[in-house]
Write an enzyme that holds these catalytic residues in place. Structure first.
Site, PDB file in Angstrom:
ATOM      1  N   SER A  24      26.193 -34.555 -22.142  1.00  0.00           N
ATOM      2  CA  SER A  24      25.321 -33.670 -22.674  1.00  0.00           C
ATOM      3  C   SER A  24      24.479 -34.305 -23.889  1.00  0.00           C
ATOM      4  CB  SER A  24      25.698 -32.355 -23.130  1.00  0.00           C
ATOM      5  OG  SER A  24      26.043 -31.622 -21.921  1.00  0.00           O
ATOM      6  N   LYS A  30      20.985 -34.645 -23.945  1.00  0.00           N
ATOM      7  CA  LYS A  30      19.820 -33.615 -24.497  1.00  0.00           C
ATOM      8  C   LYS A  30      19.147 -34.029 -25.556  1.00  0.00           C
ATOM      9  CE  LYS A  30      22.457 -29.729 -22.278  1.00  0.00           C
ATOM     10  NZ  LYS A  30      23.582 -30.245 -21.642  1.00  0.00           N
ATOM     11  N   SER A  42      24.549 -25.992 -25.474  1.00  0.00           N
ATOM     12  CA  SER A  42      24.382 -27.190 -24.475  1.00  0.00           C
ATOM     13  C   SER A  42      24.173 -26.460 -23.085  1.00  0.00           C
ATOM     14  CB  SER A  42      25.879 -27.799 -24.358  1.00  0.00           C
ATOM     15  OG  SER A  42      25.475 -29.308 -23.637  1.00  0.00           O
TER      16      SER A  42
END
Length: 441
Positions: A134, A137, A191
């Site tokens: 993640s 991102k 997230s």
């Protein structure tokens, strides 16, 4: 013979006035004026070879975790591995000379850099390929934050919610209407993988999520993150998706340059609003990045985890006017979690002198500009043209260079007499040669 005698006399006269005569074969100089010792070239080769040997990174013991087979990384591109400096081309440890050893962590690669100056303070395998989870991102944020209006209202579609079962989600609803700012907070605090789909779709234009991912890869290229390739906007694993600790630092630097990102990253909690039309109430979410609660001067960052990537982490903090960022990939959560490993590396970075460096983070567009330069054009020179040799300070030549006529006049007279003597000697010698020639004829 007479010419040699007169030349010697001239040198003696000049030396008598304090003028230094440069040696015809002086020892080669190093930058900074130091004279290279005899045999220095022979000593450099083994030293350079030793410097190329990878230094193992300090590793903390970690329990063996069951994980899928690691994906085969792309072939190494030599030019990509020296982005930021040749010292960064190593699978091992690189730290400033004389620096204390960094803490032992479980991450397979990491990097600490100064957000403002761009100096890389230390790293372990900075250009080694890894999977981002993640922390991907952050690339989505660097790409889309400048493009999307935070006050725009977006409607969530069914396709936005097509994420892996059990993966992280913030709880957006199909048909729900949310401010883009709310979606950003859902992405960065919780997230949310569906939030990533929403933002990539908005920023991808007519091409939707694929267009958003394409824009992310274009932004990575612009930033100089040449070892980064996005396949999903969220960081959910995809074939051919890679990054590196160095690239993550470039991406994080772009994020922290944006005031909206800085505000979102430090937000501790927010409320996802109710959706009356869907008969659903609102709820609260909080920031999962423990650094902002437990580390003095924390600026925020991003956590990440998949079974394939293991734990990844990006965090930043400010102390005494100095802002540092840490990136780490392939870590295990024991004996300490990813954010705690990041905190240990930040502590190590803050303890280093402010001028410590083993490389640098390139500027956005810098590599593109270098590649666009005409082929064969000379690289910009950083060599300083030396001033004309003028002799040691206080000598006659140095004083002449400074325009001291009290020295120029007598020295000029001496030179004129010397040159006149040389000319007279040559004329006399030529006359004798002609008379001898006539007698022999």
């Amino acid at each position: 013979m007479r010419a040699r005698v007169l030349a010697a006399l001239t040198a003696a006269v000049l030396l008598g006035t304090g003028t230094a005569v440069p040696a015809a074969h002086a020892a080669p100089s190093r930058p900074g004026g130091q004279v290279a010792p005899a045999g220095a070239a022979a000593q450099l080769a083994p030293a350079a070879a030793a410097a190329r040997a990878p230094v193992p990174c300090p590793k903390a013991p970690a329990p063996k975790a069951s994980r899928p087979p690691r994906p085969v990384p792309p072939p190494k591109v030599p030019a990509d591995r020296v982005v930021g400096g040749e010292r960064l081309d190593t699978p091992g440890l690189v730290v400033p000379d004389g620096a204390a050893a960094p803490p032992a962590v479980t991450a397979t690669s990491w990097l600490v850099a100064d957000l403002d100056s761009g100096a890389v303070l230390g790293a372990c395998g900075p250009h080694e390929y890894a999977t981002p989870a993640s922390t991907q991102k952050l690339l989505l944020a660097a790409t889309m934050l400048p493009k999307l209006d935070p006050k725009q209202v977006v409607t969530v579609t069914r396709d936005d919610l097509k994420i892996e079962p059990g993966s992280s989600a913030v709880g957006l609803l199909v048909g729900g209407k949310y401010l883009v700012e709310t979606v950003w907070l859902g992405l960065l605090l919780n997230s949310g993988n569906e939030a990533a789909n929403v933002l990539a779709r908005l920023g991808g234009g007519d091409d939707g999520v694929p267009g958003g991912v394409r824009a992310m890869n274009e932004e990575a290229h612009r930033l100089g993150a040449r070892q980064t390739h996005a396949v999903t906007p969220s960081g959910l694993d995809g074939k051919g998706q890679f990054t590196s600790a160095y690239d993550l630092a470039l991406i994080a630097r772009a994020c922290f340059a944006n005031p909206l990102f800085r505000r979102y990253a430090l937000t501790e909690r927010t409320k996802i609003p109710a959706q009356p039309a869907l008969k659903k109430g609102g709820f609260q979410i909080q920031n999962e990045n423990q650094l902002i609660y437990r580390y003095r001067g924390a600026l925020g960052g991003k956590t990440g985890f998949t079974q394939l990537a293991r734990h990844s982490y990006v965090g930043a903090a400010e102390r005494d006017g100095r802002r540092l960022v840490v990136t780490l990939l392939g870590a295990e959560a024991r004996p300490v979690r990813g954010w705690q490993q990041g905190a240990q590396l930040l502590d190590w970075g803050f303890a280093l002198p402010r001028d410590a460096s083993v490389g640098r983070l390139v500027e956005p567009g810098e590599l593109d500009a270098a590649e666009a330069a005409p082929s064969g054009s000379p690289a910009p020179s950083t060599t300083v043209t030396p001033a004309p040799w003028r002799g040691p300070a206080g000598t006659a030549l140095a004083r002449m260079a400074d325009g001291d006529w009290r020295v120029i006049v007598p020295v000029a007279g001496i030179l004129a007499l010397t040159i006149g003597g040389l000319v007279a000697a040559l004329v006399a010698r030529r006359g004798r040669s002609r008379r001898v020639g006539r007698r022999r004829a």
